[in-house]
Design a protein around this motif. Structure first.
Motif, PDB file in Angstrom:
ATOM      1  N   THR A 157      58.238  27.636  72.143  1.00 49.64           N
ATOM      2  CA  THR A 157      59.279  28.380  71.434  1.00 49.64           C
ATOM      3  C   THR A 157      58.769  28.670  70.029  1.00 49.64           C
ATOM      4  OG1 THR A 157      60.926  27.141  72.674  1.00 49.64           O
ATOM      5  CG2 THR A 157      61.720  28.347  70.745  1.00 49.64           C
ATOM      6  N   VAL A 158      58.829  29.941  69.628  1.00 51.28           N
ATOM      7  CA  VAL A 158      58.408  30.275  68.260  1.00 51.28           C
ATOM      8  C   VAL A 158      59.605  30.818  67.485  1.00 51.28           C
ATOM      9  CG1 VAL A 158      55.979  30.715  68.782  1.00 51.28           C
ATOM     10  CG2 VAL A 158      57.627  32.579  69.018  1.00 51.28           C
ATOM     11  N   ASP A 196      55.631  29.767  54.357  1.00 53.01           N
ATOM     12  CA  ASP A 196      54.442  30.376  54.958  1.00 53.01           C
ATOM     13  C   ASP A 196      53.705  29.462  55.917  1.00 53.01           C
ATOM     14  OD1 ASP A 196      54.758  32.821  53.967  1.00 53.01           O
ATOM     15  OD2 ASP A 196      53.217  32.687  52.385  1.00 53.01           O
ATOM     16  N   ASP A 197      54.220  28.240  56.101  1.00 50.98           N
ATOM     17  CA  ASP A 197      53.483  27.264  56.916  1.00 50.98           C
ATOM     18  C   ASP A 197      53.633  27.536  58.412  1.00 50.98           C
ATOM     19  OD1 ASP A 197      52.851  26.062  54.579  1.00 50.98           O
ATOM     20  OD2 ASP A 197      54.413  24.507  54.730  1.00 50.98           O
ATOM     21  N   ILE A 198      52.623  27.085  59.132  1.00 47.28           N
ATOM     22  CA  ILE A 198      52.733  27.045  60.593  1.00 47.28           C
ATOM     23  C   ILE A 198      52.941  25.581  60.959  1.00 47.28           C
ATOM     24  CG2 ILE A 198      51.544  27.440  62.788  1.00 47.28           C
ATOM     25  CD1 ILE A 198      49.856  29.582  61.168  1.00 47.28           C
ATOM     26  N   THR A 199      54.097  25.276  61.553  1.00 44.43           N
ATOM     27  CA  THR A 199      54.345  23.883  61.935  1.00 44.43           C
ATOM     28  C   THR A 199      54.462  23.788  63.453  1.00 44.43           C
ATOM     29  OG1 THR A 199      56.715  24.178  61.702  1.00 44.43           O
ATOM     30  CG2 THR A 199      55.542  23.303  59.787  1.00 44.43           C
ATOM     31  N   VAL A 200      54.023  22.657  63.997  1.00 43.26           N
ATOM     32  CA  VAL A 200      54.069  22.466  65.449  1.00 43.26           C
ATOM     33  C   VAL A 200      54.792  21.168  65.751  1.00 43.26           C
ATOM     34  CG1 VAL A 200      52.706  22.213  67.558  1.00 43.26           C
ATOM     35  CG2 VAL A 200      51.856  23.669  65.699  1.00 43.26           C
ATOM     36  N   LYS A 205      57.453  28.395  63.081  1.00 43.67           N
ATOM     37  CA  LYS A 205      57.707  27.054  63.577  1.00 43.67           C
ATOM     38  C   LYS A 205      57.562  27.095  65.104  1.00 43.67           C
ATOM     39  CE  LYS A 205      61.163  23.390  63.591  1.00 43.67           C
ATOM     40  NZ  LYS A 205      61.801  23.318  64.896  1.00 43.67           N
ATOM     41  N   VAL A 206      56.620  26.301  65.616  1.00 44.55           N
ATOM     42  CA  VAL A 206      56.389  26.267  67.059  1.00 44.55           C
ATOM     43  C   VAL A 206      56.951  24.965  67.614  1.00 44.55           C
ATOM     44  CG1 VAL A 206      54.646  26.370  68.903  1.00 44.55           C
ATOM     45  CG2 VAL A 206      54.218  27.526  66.704  1.00 44.55           C
TER      46      VAL A 206
END
Lengths: 519, 94
Positions: free
Chosen positions: B26-27, B33-37, B68-69
Motif C-alpha cells: 500500500t502506498v 519528503d521521506d520514504i518510509t516502509v 509511506k509504504v
C-alpha cells in the motif's frame, strides 16, 4: 564442548546428569543390564476396574516429583492426557514429569499446568503448536530443558533405565476386564500400539483408560493383562477426526512429485531396487509419493520387496495387499485405510518401538533397511538434518524415527524443496541437528541432487547419470541466486535459555535448542 | 523535492495479495519528503533489512519522494516485491 556433529554443548545443563556428547552413530557400547518394573502380585478374583481416574491416581499413590507417561497413538485427537493431568492438578499433586512418546497441538492445554506448577518437566519426540511456541519463548517455565528423543531413543532410554516411568496412563481403544488391550477394535481404533507396548512393559504402574470395555476376552492383544494394574472406563478416549485422517492421499504438488520421482530414480540407479529389497517412506508428501513411482518400477520389472516399515499408510498397505511386499512392520498406523489393513492382513505386523528402532537391542528392524526416504525442515552443507525447529528457531516438529531409520538404512535419502516460501533450505548450519550428516547419503531438491562426498561408492555409481547431480554448495548457490542469503536468527547464549536437549538415539547429546532472540 | 513532475501520488493505492510468495503493498503520500516502509513479513528476521532497502530503492528509482509504504509480505521474492511496488505507485498516480 564440541560434539561430533560440530555442535557446541554446554558442560552443564540444568537437570541433566552425566552429559554424554554425540561421538558418531555407533560410538557407545552399553555395559549395563535392562531395567525392570516393580514386581506385582495379582490377587485371585479381584477387580481391576476402577470408577474413575481419581481412583486410579489414589490407588497407585502418585506423588509430587514422579514421572507419568502417555503414548501418542491418538495423535491430535487425544483426550486422555488432559483428563489425567486435570485430575492430578485437582488433587494438588505438583512437580510432575510428563514423558509422552510425542506431543501434538491438542496438548497445548499443558501450558496452564506448567504455569501452575503441576507439570515441571517434559520428555517427548515432538514439540509443536502453541506449547512449542510457548516453551521456545519461555524455556525457564520448566525446571529443566525438554528432552527430545527419537522413537528408538525413547525405547532405549526406558529399557536402559534412563527414563523411569512411575505410572503409565495408556489410552486403549479396546480391552477386556483383565486388561488385555488392542488398538484394532472400537470407535477410537488407531491400529498398532507400538509405543504403548514399551511403557506398559516397563512402568511401575499401568492404568488403561478405555472407551470400549469388552465382555469377551480380547485377542490378539498388544498389551497383556500381566502388565496391567487398573482399568478406567471413560466415554471417549479421543476425537476420531484427530486420531486418524481418512486415507492419506497422494500429493498433487508438482514439486513434491518431482522430488519423489528423483528418489525412485536414485533407488533404481544405485541398485537398491532389486528382488527382496526393503524400505521406509516418511509420511511427508514427497516421501510418501515415492510409492507411486516405486510401484510403477516394481510392476514393470516384476520385483517383489521383502518388507516395509512404518508409520504405515494406506498407500503402503495397498502395496502389501497387491503382493509388492511380503511384510509391513508397523509401530504407528497412520490412516483409516492402514487401520483396516492391520486388522485384516496377517502380513501387516504390529511391532514395538524397541523392535522398530532401539539401537540397544540385538536387532531393531531399521538395521535391515535398504532405503529410507525422509523429509526435513532444513538441511546444511554438512548434510545434517533438522526436523524439530523452523527457520526462526521455534519448536514445531518432531524427532520421530528420523535419526533411527537414517542410521539403520544402507541408503538414506532426504527430500526437501530447495526454497520454501523465500527461505533457502540448505543452510550453512541447520538451526538444530536431529539427524547427523554421518547418516545422510543423498539430499534431493527440486533443482538438483547432492550426494554426501563420504559416499564415494554412490558418487561413482551415479556418475554419468541423467539426474541433475551437483554438490551441496552448488545447490545452496542456486537458492541464493533466487532469494539471496538470509540473515542468521540470533540465539540467546545464556545456558538458562536452553529450551530443549536433543538426544541422539544412543542417549548422547547431539544438540541443544536455544531460545531465539525475537523482537 | 519532486524528481519528476509526473511522479505525483494522487491517491492511496495497493498492489498484490496476502498470499504465499506474494506481498501486499500500500502506498500513500506523506506530508514530508521521506520514504518510509512499514513491513510485516514471515521472513522478517532473515530478509527484513534487505526488503526495506529494496522497497525504498524501488520507490526512489521510480522518481518518487514523500511516500509511506505499508507492506504485508508472505515470502515474496525480489522481482515480485519490485513489481508490486511499481504497480501500486502507478495506480496511485491515476
Amino acid at each position: 564442548m564440541i560434539n561430533a556433529a560440530g555442535r557446541d554443548i554446554p558442560e552443564q545443563i540444568k537437570g541433566i546428569k552425566d552429559i554424554k556428547l554425540y561421538k558418531g552413530e555407533f560410538a557407545y557400547t552399553p555395559s549395563t543390564v535392562k531395567a525392570g518394573k516393580k514386581i506385582r502380585v495379582g490377587i485371585p478374583h479381584t477387580d481391576k476396574i476402577l470408577e474413575n481416574i481419581d481412583a486410579s491416581i489414589e490407588k497407585i499413590g502418585l506423588k509430587d516429583g514422579q514421572t507419568i507417561s502417555f503414548h501418542h497413538h491418538l495423535r491430535n485427537g487425544d483426550y486422555v492426557m488432559k483428563m489425567v493431568v486435570e485430575r492430578i492438578a485437582a488433587k494438588g499433586i505438583k512437580d510432575i514429569t510428563i514423558a509422552s512418546s510425542s506431543l501434538s497441538p491438542c496438548h497445548d492445554f499443558l501450558i496452564n499446568y506448567i504455569e501452575n506448577g503441576t507439570v515441571t518437566a517434559l520428555e517427548s519426540s515432538g514439540l509443536r503448536g502453541e506449547l512449542g511456541k510457548y516453551l521456545t519463548k519461555n524455556p525457564q517455565a520448566l525446571k529443566k530443558p525438554v528432552i527430545i528423543r527419537s522413537h528408538g531413543g525413547r525405547a532405549r532410554a526406558i529399557e536402559a533405565g534412563e527414563l523411569h516411568i512411575d505410572a503409565a496412563f495408556m489410552a486403549v481403544p479396546a480391552c477386556d476386564h483383565l486388561g488385555n488391550a488392542t488398538g484394532r477394535k472400537g470407535k477410537s481404533a488407531f491400529g498398532s500400539m507400538g509405543y504403548a507396548m514399551i511403557d506398559s512393559a516397563y512402568a511401575d504402574n499401568v492404568v488403561l483408560i478405555t472407551d470400549n470395555l469388552m465382555e469377551d476376552p480380547v485377542y490378539p492383544y498388544s498389551i497383556p493383562q500381566t502388565d496391567v494394574d487398573y482399568i478406567v472406563k471413560v466415554d471417549e478416549i479421543g476425537d476420531p477426526a484427530g486420531i486418524a485422517s481418512g486415507a492419506i492421499r497422494m500429493t498433487k504438488s508438482p514439486t513434491q512429485l518431482l522430488l519423489a520421482k528423483y528418489a525412485a530414480e536414485i533407488m533404481e540407479q544405485t541398485g537398491v531396487l532389486k528382488e527382496g529389497f526393503s524400505m521406509q517412506m516418511g509420511s511427508g508428501g514427497a516421501s510418501l509419493a515415492v510409492a507411486k513411482f516405486i510401484r510403477e518400477k516394481m510392476e514393470k520389472q516384476q520385483i517383489t520387496g521383502s518388507f516395509g516399515i512404518g508409520g504405515i499408510t494406506g498407500i503402503f498397505a495397498d502395496m502389501l495387499k497387491d503382493g509388492l511386499f511380503k511384510a509391513a512392520y508397523d509401530t504407528q498406523t497412520f490412516d483409516t485405510a492402514a487401520i483396516e489393513s492391520i486388522k485384516e492382513n496377517p502380513n501387516h505386523i504390529e511391532i514395538s518401538a524397541s523392535f522398530y528402532a532401539n539401537p540397544w537391542n540385538a536387532g531393531p528392524i531399521v538395521n535391515n533397511l535398504d532405503t529410507v526416504i525422509l523429509s526435513a525442515t532444513e538441511v546444511d552443507l554438512d548434510f545434517n538434518v533438522n526436523a524439530i525447529t523452523d527457520s526462526n528457531g521455534i519448536c514445531m516438529g518432531a524427532s520421530g524415527g528420523h535419526s533411527d531409520t537414517a542410521a539403520g538404512a544402507a541408503l538414506t535419502l532426504i527430500v526437501v524443496p530447495l526454497v520454501r516460501g523465500r527461505l533457502p533450505m540448505i543452510r550453512d548450519h541447520v538451526q538444530n541437528v536431529v539427524t547427523p550428516g554421518d547418516s545422510v547419503d543423498v539430499i534431493i531438491t527440486d533443482r538438483g541432487i547432492a550426494i554426501n562426498p563420504k559416499r564415494k561408492d554412490l558418487v561413482e555409481k551415479l556418475q554419468g547419470s541423467s539426474l541433475p547431480i551437483c554438490t551441496i554448495e552448488e545447490l545452496q548457490k542456486i537458492a541464493y541466486e533466487f532469494v539471496g542469503k538470509p540473515e542468521e536468527v540470533e540465539l540467546s547464549s545464556d545456558d538458562k535459555d536452553i529450551v530443549a536437549v536433543i538426544e541422539y538415539r544412543d542417549g548422547s547429546i547431539i544438540d541443544v535448542i536455544r531460545k531465539p532472540i525475537l523482537d | 523535492m519532486q524528481l519528476n513532475k509526473d511522479c505525483i501520488l494522487k491517491n492511496t493505492a495497493t498492489a498484490g495479495f496476502e498470499e504465499k510468495n506474494d506481498i501486499l503493498i500500500t502506498v500513500e503520500a506523506s506530508n514530508n519528503d521521506d520514504i518510509t516502509v512499514d513491513l510485516t513479513s514471515s521472513v522478517l528476521r532473515q530478509y527484513g533489512r534487505h526488503m526495506k532497502e529494496l522497497i525504498t530503492a524501488t520507490v526512489k528509482e521510480a522518481g518518487f519522494t514523500g511516500i509511506k509504504v505499508t507492506a504485508i509480505d508472505k515470502g515474496a521474492w525480489d522481482y515480485t516485491i519490485k513489481a508490486r511496488v511499481l504497480a501500486a505507485l502507478e495506480r496511485g498516480m491515476k
